[in-house]
Design a protein around this motif. Sequence first.
Motif, short mmCIF file in Angstrom:
data_model
loop_
_atom_site.label_atom_id
_atom_site.label_comp_id
_atom_site.label_asym_id
_atom_site.label_seq_id
_atom_site.Cartn_x
_atom_site.Cartn_y
_atom_site.Cartn_z
N ASN A 263 0.83 -1.14 -0.18
CA ASN A 263 0.05 -0.10 -0.05
C ASN A 263 0.88 1.26 0.00
O ASN A 263 2.32 1.34 0.11
CB ASN A 263 -0.79 0.11 0.99
CG ASN A 263 -0.12 -0.27 2.53
OD1 ASN A 263 0.82 0.36 2.93
ND2 ASN A 263 -0.46 -1.44 3.26
N ASP A 338 -4.56 4.65 5.76
CA ASP A 338 -6.11 4.41 5.87
C ASP A 338 -6.22 3.04 5.43
O ASP A 338 -6.18 2.86 4.34
CB ASP A 338 -6.75 5.49 5.09
CG ASP A 338 -8.50 5.39 5.12
OD1 ASP A 338 -8.74 4.46 5.45
OD2 ASP A 338 -8.98 6.34 4.77
N LYS A 340 -8.98 1.46 5.02
CA LYS A 340 -10.02 1.16 4.05
C LYS A 340 -10.02 1.44 2.45
O LYS A 340 -10.26 0.59 1.89
CB LYS A 340 -11.19 1.86 4.45
CG LYS A 340 -11.67 1.81 6.04
CD LYS A 340 -12.90 2.49 6.31
CE LYS A 340 -13.78 2.37 7.83
NZ LYS A 340 -14.86 3.17 8.13
N THR A 341 -8.89 2.41 2.37
CA THR A 341 -8.54 2.79 0.96
C THR A 341 -7.07 2.46 0.73
O THR A 341 -6.88 2.47 -0.58
CB THR A 341 -8.74 4.15 0.90
OG1 THR A 341 -7.68 4.99 1.72
CG2 THR A 341 -9.83 4.89 1.57
N LYS A 343 -4.62 4.05 1.36
CA LYS A 343 -3.92 5.39 0.96
C LYS A 343 -3.33 5.88 2.21
O LYS A 343 -3.50 5.53 3.23
CB LYS A 343 -4.72 6.39 0.64
CG LYS A 343 -5.67 6.10 -0.73
CD LYS A 343 -4.88 6.27 -1.84
CE LYS A 343 -5.56 5.67 -3.17
NZ LYS A 343 -4.87 5.50 -4.23
#
Length: 516
Positions: A263, A338, A340-341, A343
Amino acid sequence: MNLKKFASLAALGAVVLAACAVPPAAAPAQPAQPAQPAQPAEQKPAEPAKKFAGITVNAITFSGPQIAEPMQRRGKEFSEMTGATINVVTVPFADLYQKILNDFATGTNSFDVIVFAPQWMVDYIEPGYLEDLTDRVKADPDIQWEDIGLFFRDFSATYNGRIYTIPLDGDFQMVYYRTDIAKELGLQPPKTWDDYIAFAKAVSEKKLTTDDGKPVYGSCIAKKKAAQSYWMVTSVASAFIQSQGTGQGAFFDLETFKPLYNNEAFARALEIYKETTQYGPPDEINLDVGDTRGLWTAGQCALTIDWGDIGTLAIEEGSKVKDKTGAVILPGSKQVLDRKTGKLVDCTPELCPYAIDGVNHAPFAAFGGWSGAINKASKPEVKDAAFAYLSYMNQPAQSNVDVTIGKTGFNPYRISQFKNLDNWIKAGMSEQAAKDYLGAIEASLNSPNMVLDLRIPQNQYYQGIVLDGAIAKFLAGEQDIAATMKEIEDGWEQKTEELGRDKQLAAYKATLGVQK
């Protein structure tokens, strides 16, 4: 009568009379006395047999000289006191995990004591290879169990509520910096990883040298493959990945058990990690911790990431950085993942509830601290001697000294070792240096966002094989960030599928409840 003749006759008569006289009666004979026995020479009382006379304990650890040195030195002392023979076998760190596992699994049982990374314990306990030490510890007042820090009693010694190892060391990674260079260049100890890069770059650009003309590098980080370097990249990445507290974890998603190493957050950590190489020694990617520590004590580094060893090595005889070595908690980040994303986003009070001045710190309990365990298959009398040996090394009289000696590789893990500065000052630290050094470790230990090392089944494969191999390729320029992250994710996923995702997830969640 002739007078001469008369005298001769008189003399002859006297002789005759004397010869004929009756002798006086002899004294009555005394009864025979029995012969007196000879008195034996005075003898010293025999010394009592030593408790473990004739017993041999075979131990294994890595080929240091750290860790092996105190095991051998204390082993000699223990032998003199108890009569036991302590044999310490060493192997390279990269071979230690598998060497122990193979010895157990094949039933060879060459070793009675193993001194190892406690995060590996699950792979030795689940098959039934390690002795349960709970009752022995409870029956041993000399070990002063409650004086050992709660985290080390839990993470380093306990599995499923039972004690399997005796802690000998306490491990957290920190950043060390040269206080004299910081003062000279007007630099502050790094609070973020961006600060770390700026500090290293500033030193590098100044092209400083030691008194004997050797270069001073902006940063020295051990990055050698198949050594102890894969913990270093996690020390950088943790601040970007974990922000919600220890229970959030920094390796896997808590719902899916998907890796958190592919990520934007981990990508940023890789960028920083690789950039530090620009400011380090020319062959940094081939340096182990022993090499970078040698550079540090020679005065050739301005920054480094390491365990507590640097603090004590800095005061050893011959060190050029005594009273010039500062220590701080691992730098943090103002941006975090984050989940969830995927990012990298700015910290908010919700995302970073433990941030200090907007900086999320996530100190990494890398490794956990060398610990000793006993082979369940050893003979009962050998187990007794083995436990007594481990207890002896652990007891305050020995350990409170050993943690102040750089060459031991042992770092503080007892509460008393943090509270009492006397041994540190006696070892050569100034009072302020001791407070800074111990303060950085305590700040890490007490952080609500401390990152726990991986302690799931076959964690050594996840980290020591997959992670280590991918990072080595990345640092060598053989692959880019995207390919590196994919290799880590694919390798971890493959092992997870092999072992069972639900099983691994359950084990991961269980380890995140470690007490501190």
